[in-house]
Motif scaffolding. Structure first.
Motif, short mmCIF file in Angstrom:
data_model
loop_
_atom_site.label_atom_id
_atom_site.label_comp_id
_atom_site.label_asym_id
_atom_site.label_seq_id
_atom_site.Cartn_x
_atom_site.Cartn_y
_atom_site.Cartn_z
N PRO A 103 0.79 -1.24 0.00
CA PRO A 103 0.00 0.00 0.00
C PRO A 103 0.82 1.28 0.00
CG PRO A 103 -0.87 -1.57 1.59
CD PRO A 103 0.44 -2.12 1.13
N LYS A 131 -5.60 -1.99 2.61
CA LYS A 131 -5.35 -0.56 2.82
C LYS A 131 -4.56 0.12 1.70
CE LYS A 131 -5.50 -1.11 7.85
NZ LYS A 131 -6.96 -1.08 7.81
N TYR A 132 -4.81 -0.28 0.46
CA TYR A 132 -4.22 0.39 -0.69
C TYR A 132 -4.92 1.73 -0.92
CZ TYR A 132 -1.46 -3.62 -2.29
OH TYR A 132 -0.53 -4.63 -2.40
N LYS A 133 -4.22 2.67 -1.52
CA LYS A 133 -4.80 3.95 -1.91
C LYS A 133 -5.52 3.79 -3.24
CE LYS A 133 -0.66 5.73 -1.59
NZ LYS A 133 0.06 4.77 -0.73
#
Length: 410
Positions: A103, A131-133
């Protein structure tokens, strides 16, 4: 870009074919894809993506399929960062992407105009969980609302036919920009290409479409492309999609397919040279000056000190000649180099050719009404959690009702 084909269409047949194109063009929507300025705002792209255009971002993960990804793949060899194109929830590619990225150094770009594409929606959650952008490309539907809930930036996808819109809209331009590709040069090459290929007068795209159409009338149904460079395979993939989806309706049209060359010389060339004639149109795709070419060292005198791509191009020309010797109508498309400008020019050639071909066939170049059938079947089966056996039983009953008992005897 140069286009070479045989046998040549004579002047009389060219004029007859051009008259068909001109008489049919008013039946369908005008080609929006020649407008290279109205559907994309480079300032908005720069402003929206500024937080993701840093040295920390090493990976651009694009969740998209079909027209949402194919133009980008045509430019992917020009990327300054690592592109992961996730076209579905196929486990191998998905896991490889998750294992190779994290992430902190990645941005995920899901793309879906209507927001209901199963192949995209099924993969968003696993990146969210980790929780990647996100930076979304959508205008409505389930995906749009999913991205709204997490508060990520969302840019609009215009309500246009995806396979033709990628090159002139956020769909292709935003991820290309984040990958460090010179989108200004690409759009210039695209614009100049349409100025050359879209006037309804003699030009390579018009000749290509008339060549394909008149072979189709003689019974040819398959266009087999042979890209002699990895850097052409994305563009050839776009050609395959556009010729298949755009012409293949109302019980007519041609299907596109391809295999890397010169590998295909060792797998399908025997069929092309010695198999069924009158069915397949081979099209060779080559580059004069390849990006990152190498000088070969060899004990074979006629190979030593030649560039690697030169040897490949000799093979392409030899294959082209062999096809002609065996009476196989064939064509060759060549670009000077695979930079942004020339790739834009090539895509303009491809899309202009497909547009003309659809007018010759008198079919709507922009729609694909049958594609939704399989999507609806898949979504219904997933919602009902139909078992493998239930799905098989459904197919067996369907086949019995659709196909005659004497189907193979008729």
């Amino acid at each position: 870009m140069t286009f070479e084909y045989y046998p040549k269409i004579d002047a009389k047949l060219l004029e007859t074919s051009k008259k068909i194109i001109l008489s049919n063009k008013s039946k369908w929507d005008p080609p929006f894809f020649t407008d290279t300025e109205s559907y994309v705002d480079l300032g908005e792209i720069q402003q929206t993506s500024k937080d993701f255009f840093s040295d920390k971002i090493k990976n651009v993960i694009v969740l998209g399929t079909g027209g949402s990804i194919q133009t980008l793949l045509a430019l992917s060899h020009l990327s300054k960062k690592k592109l992961y194109s996730i076209t579905s929830s196929r486990a191998v590619e998905l896991k490889q992407c998750l294992d190779a990225t994290n992430p902190k150094n990645s941005i995920v770009i899901p793309i879906s105009r209507g927001g209901e594409t199963l192949d995209v929606n099924s993969t968003i959650g696993i990146f969210l969980k980790n929780k990647y952008k996100f930076l979304g490309l959508s205008s409505k539907g389930t995906m749009f609302h999913m991205l709204e809930e997490i508060g990520c930036p969302i840019l609009e996808v215009p309500d246009l036919t995806g396979r033709f819109a990628g090159s002139i809209s956020n769909v292709g331009i935003l991820p290309a920009y984040l990958l460090g590709i010179n989108v200004g040069d690409f759009l210039t090459g695209l614009k100049n290409g349409y100025m050359k290929y879209m006037p309804f007068e003699d030009n390579p795209a018009l000749h290509f479409s008339i060549f394909l159409y008149n072979l189709y009338k003689k019974g040819f149904k398959v266009v087999f492309s042979m890209p002699y460079s990895f850097n052409l395979e994305g563009s050839v993939g776009l050609f395959v999609q556009e010729i298949s989806e755009s012409t293949g309706k109302e019980k007519q049209g041609l299907i596109g397919t391809y295999q890397s060359a010169p590998l295909c010389q060792h797998s399908v060339l025997e069929y092309l040279l010695g198999g069924t004639k009158g069915a397949v149109i081979p099209v060779l795709w080559t580059i004069e000056n390849e990006k990152s070419d190498l000088i070969l060292e060899s004990s074979i005198s006629y190979i030593n000190n030649q560039s690697a791509q030169t040897v490949v191009n000799y093979q392409a020309d030899a294959t082209f000649q062999a096809l002609l010797e065996q009476g196989v109508p064939s064509a060759k498309i060549t670009i000077e180099r695979p930079d942004e400008y020339n790739m834009g020019n090539l895509i303009a050639f491809i899309q202009s050719s497909i547009y003309y071909l659809c007018l010759l066939l008198d079919v709507n170049w922009s729609n694909n009404p049958k594609v939704i059938i399989g999507k609806e079947i898949g979504n219904k089966a997933l919602k009902n959690r139909s078992s493998l056996e239930q799905r098989k039983n459904t197919r067996e009953k369907l086949a019995m009702s659709v196909f005659s008992q004497k189907f193979f005897e008729e």
